[in-house]
Design a protein around this motif. Structure first.
Motif, PDB file in Angstrom:
ATOM      1  N   ARG A 143       1.051  -1.180  -0.014  1.00 30.33           N
ATOM      2  CA  ARG A 143      -0.202  -0.098   0.129  1.00 30.33           C
ATOM      3  C   ARG A 143       0.907   1.177  -0.170  1.00 30.33           C
ATOM      4  N   HIS A 187      -3.373   4.515  -2.688  1.00 30.17           N
ATOM      5  CA  HIS A 187      -4.455   4.816  -2.107  1.00 30.17           C
ATOM      6  C   HIS A 187      -4.278   6.470  -1.866  1.00 30.17           C
ATOM      7  N   ASP A 247      -7.441  -0.142 -11.962  1.00 35.45           N
ATOM      8  CA  ASP A 247      -7.590  -1.184 -10.994  1.00 35.45           C
ATOM      9  C   ASP A 247      -6.644  -1.452  -9.632  1.00 35.45           C
ATOM     10  N   ARG A 248      -5.552  -0.340  -9.643  1.00 35.96           N
ATOM     11  CA  ARG A 248      -4.744  -0.480  -8.492  1.00 35.96           C
ATOM     12  C   ARG A 248      -4.310   0.915  -7.755  1.00 35.96           C
ATOM     13  N   HIS A 302      -7.359   3.608  -5.396  1.00 35.74           N
ATOM     14  CA  HIS A 302      -8.525   3.803  -4.509  1.00 35.74           C
ATOM     15  C   HIS A 302      -8.375   5.221  -4.205  1.00 35.74           C
ATOM     16  N   HIS A 353     -10.400   7.834  -2.050  1.00 31.77           N
ATOM     17  CA  HIS A 353     -11.191   8.005  -0.906  1.00 31.77           C
ATOM     18  C   HIS A 353     -11.757   8.944  -0.497  1.00 31.77           C
ATOM     19  N   HIS A 360      -5.817   5.475   7.628  1.00 29.82           N
ATOM     20  CA  HIS A 360      -4.979   5.109   6.342  1.00 29.82           C
ATOM     21  C   HIS A 360      -3.370   4.880   6.599  1.00 29.82           C
TER      22      HIS A 360
END
Length: 341
Positions: A177, A207, A229-230, A232, A234, A243
């Motif tokens: 991540r 993220h 697809d990799r 996110h 938020h 996080h």
């Protein structure tokens, strides 16, 4: 002199910027501090008290002039609020939150702002880089002080689950991540980070915490690079601690920063942030391995691959946690009181 009654003036508080975060924390922790806004909705951050409101910029100036006896200092934040200093003079303090702005591209603003900053009781710059840029713009200022922002301790009250346990869980998912906490604006240069992600192995997932006008454009670019697809998205969140706790490594690709607040927030959790060598960010890099000179996606990707394991080292994490302690609220208030005086 101990200043107890302070009025913070800012255009709006319903956004998640660094200046708004600073104001909200001061107002919430110091009973004598209040905030006046003249645009926007309710505060994004918890103030612990209602906002005071005026109708438009002229309404705000009138409100201040008719109520200023209630306050020891009127503390002005961001444009156009800082222009009130031309009328308020020594009853106000101007806070410089950035190393640059769009007005500095137009010479017509220079004489106006020469006066804006000299009329105030004091000018507070959030970093040496911000102070240097301001002096370059309007010349030397007799009452300029550098006061780096304090950073609320987000780790207080958080679950004590070891980071290693969290990282082990991520490894079972084969996910590494990367976390970037930044508004989706040109200044933060997310487009560059998307290129870096495209050059990294598919185990790396990005993220993004933050909101802004570039969201749709970033989604489009992510699709073109084949990394949607990799990623996110938020959005803006009040609780960023969750996080930080689950991040393997933080990244920040800003073109410039007044002050690297999010890098210090991450450091509270022992998480280093990979940053470019730009003013406002290079000032806080306890381990210089996480400071990258080049602006090449391939270089960043290679360095992140190398730093991924370094970031989980106990010594590195302890170094970052210790460095973050220098930015406490208590230390900040002592220096702020001196600036007000």
């Amino acid at each position: 002199m101990s200043v107890k009654r302070v009025l913070h003036v800012v255009r709006r508080m319903d956004v998640s910027g660094g200046a708004e975060r600073l104001i909200s924390e001061l107002v919430r922790h110091e009973p004598g501090h209040q905030v006046l806004v003249y645009d926007g909705g309710e505060s994004f951050y918890d103030l612990g008290q209602p906002l005071m409101r005026a109708q438009g910029i002229l309404g705000a100036l009138w409100w201040i002039l008719t109520h200023k006896r209630r306050f020891d200092v009127v503390h002005l934040h961001l444009f156009p609020s800082i222009y009130f200093s031309m009328i308020l003079g020594r009853s106000c303090v101007v806070h410089e939150h950035n190393t640059g702005n769009r007005r500095r591209a137009y010479q017509i603003f220079r004489p106006v702002e020469w006066l804006v900053y000299r009329r105030a009781r004091a000018v507070i710059a959030i970093s040496q880089a911000a102070a240097d840029a301001l002096v370059q713009w309007v010349g030397g200022l007799p009452r300029l002080c550098v006061l780096p922002n304090f950073v609320p301790d987000l780790a207080v009250g958080q679950p004590s689950e070891p980071a290693a346990c969290i990282h082990d869980c991520q490894e079972t998912r084969h996910e590494i991540r990367l976390l970037m906490v930044a508004s989706l604006t040109p200044k933060k240069n997310h487009a560059f980070m998307l290129q870096v992600l495209a050059a990294l192995p598919t185990a790396f997932v990005l993220h993004l915490v933050g909101e802004g006008p570039l969201r749709d454009e970033l989604v489009r670019q992510a699709g073109e690079l084949g990394v949607m697809d990799r990623i996110h998205f938020h959005g803006a969140e009040r609780d960023v601690a969750r996080h930080y706790r689950t991040a393997d490594l933080c990244v920040l690709t800003s073109n410039w920063e007044g002050f690297g607040l999010v890098a210090i927030e991450a450091a509270q959790f022992g998480i280093p942030t990979v940053v470019p060598n730009v003013p406002g960010l290079r000032d806080f890099v306890p381990d210089k391995r996480f400071l990258i000179q080049e602006r090449e996606p391939a270089v960043w990707a290679k360095r992140i691959l190398e730093l991924r394991s370094v970031a989980s080292d106990d010594t590195v994490q302890s170094t970052y946690r210790e460095a973050a302690k220098a930015f406490s609220l208590q230390a900040y208030l002592v220096k702020l009181d001196a600036a007000y005086a």
